[in-house]
Write a protein that holds these residues in place. Structure first.
Motif, PDB file in Angstrom:
ATOM      1  N   LYS A 229       0.830  -1.210   0.000  1.00  0.00           N
ATOM      2  CA  LYS A 229       0.000   0.000   0.000  1.00  0.00           C
ATOM      3  C   LYS A 229       0.862   1.257   0.000  1.00  0.00           C
ATOM      4  O   LYS A 229       0.527   2.251  -0.649  1.00  0.00           O
ATOM      5  N   THR A 230       1.971   1.204   0.713  1.00  0.00           N
ATOM      6  CA  THR A 230       2.877   2.355   0.728  1.00  0.00           C
ATOM      7  C   THR A 230       3.421   2.623  -0.669  1.00  0.00           C
ATOM      8  O   THR A 230       3.461   3.770  -1.131  1.00  0.00           O
ATOM      9  N   PHE A 231       3.807   1.569  -1.355  1.00  0.00           N
ATOM     10  CA  PHE A 231       4.322   1.730  -2.719  1.00  0.00           C
ATOM     11  C   PHE A 231       3.223   2.175  -3.685  1.00  0.00           C
ATOM     12  O   PHE A 231       3.491   2.921  -4.633  1.00  0.00           O
ATOM     13  N   LEU A 232       2.003   1.729  -3.438  1.00  0.00           N
ATOM     14  CA  LEU A 232       0.898   2.165  -4.294  1.00  0.00           C
ATOM     15  C   LEU A 232       0.682   3.666  -4.174  1.00  0.00           C
ATOM     16  O   LEU A 232       0.390   4.347  -5.164  1.00  0.00           O
ATOM     17  N   ARG A 233       0.837   4.188  -2.966  1.00  0.00           N
ATOM     18  CA  ARG A 233       0.695   5.639  -2.780  1.00  0.00           C
ATOM     19  C   ARG A 233       1.779   6.400  -3.529  1.00  0.00           C
ATOM     20  O   ARG A 233       1.610   7.569  -3.880  1.00  0.00           O
ATOM     21  N   LEU A 234       2.894   5.729  -3.794  1.00  0.00           N
ATOM     22  CA  LEU A 234       3.995   6.350  -4.538  1.00  0.00           C
ATOM     23  C   LEU A 234       3.852   6.155  -6.050  1.00  0.00           C
ATOM     24  O   LEU A 234       4.719   6.588  -6.811  1.00  0.00           O
ATOM     25  N   GLY A 235       2.766   5.480  -6.460  1.00  0.00           N
ATOM     26  CA  GLY A 235       2.488   5.343  -7.891  1.00  0.00           C
ATOM     27  C   GLY A 235       3.052   4.103  -8.554  1.00  0.00           C
ATOM     28  O   GLY A 235       3.142   4.044  -9.784  1.00  0.00           O
ATOM     29  N   VAL A 236       3.399   3.073  -7.765  1.00  0.00           N
ATOM     30  CA  VAL A 236       4.020   1.894  -8.363  1.00  0.00           C
ATOM     31  C   VAL A 236       3.072   1.149  -9.303  1.00  0.00           C
ATOM     32  O   VAL A 236       3.515   0.509 -10.261  1.00  0.00           O
ATOM     33  N   SER A 237       1.757   1.250  -9.064  1.00  0.00           N
ATOM     34  CA  SER A 237       0.820   0.523  -9.930  1.00  0.00           C
ATOM     35  C   SER A 237       0.899   1.019 -11.365  1.00  0.00           C
ATOM     36  O   SER A 237       0.755   0.232 -12.312  1.00  0.00           O
ATOM     37  N   ARG A 238       1.135   2.309 -11.554  1.00  0.00           N
ATOM     38  CA  ARG A 238       1.248   2.844 -12.918  1.00  0.00           C
ATOM     39  C   ARG A 238       2.463   2.260 -13.631  1.00  0.00           C
ATOM     40  O   ARG A 238       2.410   1.954 -14.823  1.00  0.00           O
ATOM     41  N   HIS A 239       3.561   2.108 -12.889  1.00  0.00           N
ATOM     42  CA  HIS A 239       4.773   1.549 -13.490  1.00  0.00           C
ATOM     43  C   HIS A 239       4.567   0.073 -13.846  1.00  0.00           C
ATOM     44  O   HIS A 239       4.989  -0.381 -14.920  1.00  0.00           O
ATOM     45  N   MET A 240       3.902  -0.674 -12.970  1.00  0.00           N
ATOM     46  CA  MET A 240       3.674  -2.093 -13.230  1.00  0.00           C
ATOM     47  C   MET A 240       2.693  -2.284 -14.387  1.00  0.00           C
ATOM     48  O   MET A 240       2.872  -3.162 -15.233  1.00  0.00           O
ATOM     49  N   ALA A 241       1.665  -1.447 -14.441  1.00  0.00           N
ATOM     50  CA  ALA A 241       0.696  -1.541 -15.535  1.00  0.00           C
ATOM     51  C   ALA A 241       1.324  -1.130 -16.860  1.00  0.00           C
ATOM     52  O   ALA A 241       1.022  -1.704 -17.909  1.00  0.00           O
ATOM     53  N   ASP A 242       2.210  -0.145 -16.809  1.00  0.00           N
ATOM     54  CA  ASP A 242       2.880   0.280 -18.039  1.00  0.00           C
ATOM     55  C   ASP A 242       3.801  -0.821 -18.556  1.00  0.00           C
ATOM     56  O   ASP A 242       3.968  -0.987 -19.771  1.00  0.00           O
ATOM     57  N   TYR A 243       4.384  -1.578 -17.648  1.00  0.00           N
ATOM     58  CA  TYR A 243       5.216  -2.725 -18.041  1.00  0.00           C
ATOM     59  C   TYR A 243       4.361  -3.740 -18.804  1.00  0.00           C
ATOM     60  O   TYR A 243       4.782  -4.266 -19.843  1.00  0.00           O
ATOM     61  N   ALA A 244       3.150  -4.006 -18.300  1.00  0.00           N
ATOM     62  CA  ALA A 244       2.243  -4.938 -18.985  1.00  0.00           C
ATOM     63  C   ALA A 244       1.867  -4.410 -20.364  1.00  0.00           C
ATOM     64  O   ALA A 244       1.783  -5.171 -21.337  1.00  0.00           O
ATOM     65  N   ARG A 245       1.644  -3.103 -20.454  1.00  0.00           N
ATOM     66  CA  ARG A 245       1.306  -2.509 -21.752  1.00  0.00           C
ATOM     67  C   ARG A 245       2.463  -2.687 -22.737  1.00  0.00           C
ATOM     68  O   ARG A 245       2.254  -3.024 -23.909  1.00  0.00           O
ATOM     69  N   LYS A 246       3.679  -2.486 -22.264  1.00  0.00           N
ATOM     70  CA  LYS A 246       4.843  -2.629 -23.143  1.00  0.00           C
ATOM     71  C   LYS A 246       5.033  -4.075 -23.590  1.00  0.00           C
ATOM     72  O   LYS A 246       5.497  -4.333 -24.711  1.00  0.00           O
ATOM     73  N   LEU A 247       4.691  -5.029 -22.718  1.00  0.00           N
ATOM     74  CA  LEU A 247       4.749  -6.434 -23.125  1.00  0.00           C
ATOM     75  C   LEU A 247       3.838  -6.678 -24.327  1.00  0.00           C
ATOM     76  O   LEU A 247       4.222  -7.349 -25.293  1.00  0.00           O
ATOM     77  N   VAL A 248       2.640  -6.128 -24.269  1.00  0.00           N
ATOM     78  CA  VAL A 248       1.694  -6.299 -25.377  1.00  0.00           C
ATOM     79  C   VAL A 248       2.233  -5.634 -26.638  1.00  0.00           C
ATOM     80  O   VAL A 248       2.197  -6.216 -27.735  1.00  0.00           O
ATOM     81  N   LEU A 249       2.743  -4.430 -26.509  1.00  0.00           N
ATOM     82  CA  LEU A 249       3.228  -3.691 -27.678  1.00  0.00           C
ATOM     83  C   LEU A 249       4.438  -4.356 -28.325  1.00  0.00           C
ATOM     84  O   LEU A 249       4.694  -4.154 -29.515  1.00  0.00           O
ATOM     85  N   SER A 250       5.182  -5.154 -27.557  1.00  0.00           N
ATOM     86  CA  SER A 250       6.335  -5.857 -28.127  1.00  0.00           C
ATOM     87  C   SER A 250       5.912  -7.054 -28.972  1.00  0.00           C
ATOM     88  O   SER A 250       6.730  -7.639 -29.683  1.00  0.00           O
ATOM     89  N   SER A 251       4.643  -7.418 -28.906  1.00  0.00           N
ATOM     90  CA  SER A 251       4.160  -8.657 -29.515  1.00  0.00           C
ATOM     91  C   SER A 251       3.866  -8.496 -31.000  1.00  0.00           C
ATOM     92  O   SER A 251       3.620  -7.389 -31.490  1.00  0.00           O
ATOM     93  N   GLU A 252       3.864  -9.618 -31.690  1.00  0.00           N
ATOM     94  CA  GLU A 252       3.419  -9.637 -33.084  1.00  0.00           C
ATOM     95  C   GLU A 252       1.940  -9.287 -33.167  1.00  0.00           C
ATOM     96  O   GLU A 252       1.495  -8.589 -34.074  1.00  0.00           O
ATOM     97  N   GLY A 253       1.179  -9.778 -32.199  1.00  0.00           N
ATOM     98  CA  GLY A 253      -0.248  -9.503 -32.182  1.00  0.00           C
ATOM     99  C   GLY A 253      -0.903 -10.128 -30.967  1.00  0.00           C
ATOM    100  O   GLY A 253      -0.243 -10.744 -30.129  1.00  0.00           O
ATOM    101  N   VAL A 254      -2.207  -9.949 -30.881  1.00  0.00           N
ATOM    102  CA  VAL A 254      -3.003 -10.522 -29.793  1.00  0.00           C
ATOM    103  C   VAL A 254      -4.229 -11.189 -30.399  1.00  0.00           C
ATOM    104  O   VAL A 254      -4.927 -10.585 -31.225  1.00  0.00           O
ATOM    105  N   PHE A 255      -4.465 -12.428 -30.010  1.00  0.00           N
ATOM    106  CA  PHE A 255      -5.720 -13.089 -30.352  1.00  0.00           C
ATOM    107  C   PHE A 255      -6.750 -12.719 -29.288  1.00  0.00           C
ATOM    108  O   PHE A 255      -6.507 -12.901 -28.092  1.00  0.00           O
ATOM    109  N   ALA A 256      -7.882 -12.200 -29.719  1.00  0.00           N
ATOM    110  CA  ALA A 256      -8.990 -11.911 -28.808  1.00  0.00           C
ATOM    111  C   ALA A 256     -10.099 -12.920 -29.074  1.00  0.00           C
ATOM    112  O   ALA A 256     -10.504 -13.125 -30.223  1.00  0.00           O
ATOM    113  N   PHE A 257     -10.573 -13.558 -28.016  1.00  0.00           N
ATOM    114  CA  PHE A 257     -11.658 -14.532 -28.109  1.00  0.00           C
ATOM    115  C   PHE A 257     -12.897 -13.915 -27.467  1.00  0.00           C
ATOM    116  O   PHE A 257     -12.828 -13.399 -26.347  1.00  0.00           O
TER     117      PHE A 257
END
Length: 359
Positions: A229-257
């Protein structure tokens, strides 16, 4: 009740293929009842995964669909006729999905191809950054054609649509990281030591998260929710979510079902569809990772469970909802990103087939 039984070798091979399927955080909810050599009931135990992710047990149903698809893949390679009779019903503490019926050839039978040489045993979740391989539209059409006989809708997201789905994953990851229950669920499923990995044979070895030493140390340090919770107040969730976004952007594509109607049958068929494509991508030497949070959150949202989310997270859910709608996806079931990547740093183990057999 589970029981260790002497198994016919061909049935053991078949079920070993089934339990090699993916499941939410590798919790392996499936159970099997061998009625005779030609009929196997597929069930699951809803007590295995009661996380916020697994609303209406849809993630577990998805996993059973993937398990059946592995068995079907093995039988189809040998041209053995088989069918699955869907029969969703509660049986005491378990839930039955249906029955696999097999028309074995006369006489003794042995699978010609060793299971280890099939894509079933080579298929793994790979959470590394990917590289694009620039598959042609024709190549993508050939891959998606493999699931044309299944009722689940499939859309390949690349280019501008890849950025759109990356934004959806970003908002879903903000919710995932900021929820106490999902934080604790993640840590309950991480296996930190070799002893834990070999003893449990479920969950996720920490190395499979591809967090690196610094990331693993951060996970250890923030395991207590007050610290996180202390780290969340410092904005760590944005950094972790941005990491997930970059993982997707590095991909050839995404299959959506996705589907028109939510329900157990839709998630079972989605598990089949995703696993069939995953095996095909594995045969092509490509890496795959499910991105499950956004579709699983959308189940609750589509059921009108808005108050299951905080006001802040409701705001994110509306962004996720609009994002899917712009992509022409009303009721998403699962996302799979794919691309070229080195082998994963580690892979998750499975329990023995006998651990899942019912009397």
């Amino acid at each position: 009740m589970l029981k260790i039984l002497p198994l016919d070798p061909k049935l053991k091979t078949l079920l070993k293929a089934a339990v090699a399927a993916p499941s939410g955080d590798n919790l392996q909810p499936w159970r099997f009842r061998i009625k005779n050599e030609k009929e196997i009931d597929f069930l699951f135990d809803p007590r295995v995964d009661q996380s916020f992710f697994n609303y209406e047990q849809n993630a577990s149903i998805f996993a059973v669909g993937a398990a059946f698809e592995n068995a079907s893949y093995l039988l189809s390679r040998e041209n053995i006729k088989h069918k699955f009779i869907f029969d969703f019903s509660k049986e005491n503490s378990l839930i039955k999905i249906g029955t696999l019926k097999i028309d074995w050839p006369d006489g003794e039978f042995e699978f010609k191809t060793p299971l280890a040489k099939t894509p079933i045993m080579k298929r793994h979740t790979n959470r590394k950054f990917y590289e694009k391989v620039n598959l042609s539209d024709k190549e993508m059409a050939e891959i998606t054609k493999l699931v044309a006989d299944l009722p689940v809708k499939v859309k390949v997201l690349r280019g501008k649509e890849l950025k759109a789905i990356a934004d959806i994953v970003y908002f879903a990851d903000l919710i995932r990281v900021e929820r106490k229950d999902l934080h604790e669920f993640l840590h309950d499923t991480i296996r930190w030591t070799e002893e834990e990995i070999l003893t449990s044979r479920d969950g996720m070895p920490v190395a499979t998260l591809e967090a690196g030493k610094a990331g693993e140390n951060f996970l250890r340090f923030t395991r207590p929710w007050p610290v996180m919770k202390t780290f969340l107040r410092l904005g760590v969730s944005r950094h972790m979510a941005d990491y997930a976004r970059k993982l997707v952007l590095s991909s050839e594509g995404v299959f959506a079902f996705f589907t028109d109607e939510l329900g157990p049958r839709a998630y079972f068929e989605a598990g089949r569809t995703a696993e069939r494509l995953w095996l095909a991508l594995t045969e092509k030497g490509l890496a795959v990772q499910p991105m499950a949070a956004a579709p699983l959150f959308m189940i609750r949202w589509r059921r009108g469970r808005y108050l299951d989310f905080s006001a802040r997270h409701q705001f994110f859910m509306r962004k996720i909802e609009r994002g899917f709608e712009k992509l022409g996806i009303d009721k998403p079931l699962m996302l799979l990103r794919f691309g070229k990547a080195p082998l994963p740093s580690a892979t998750a183990l499975r329990k023995e087939v006998e651990d899942f057999l019912l009397v």
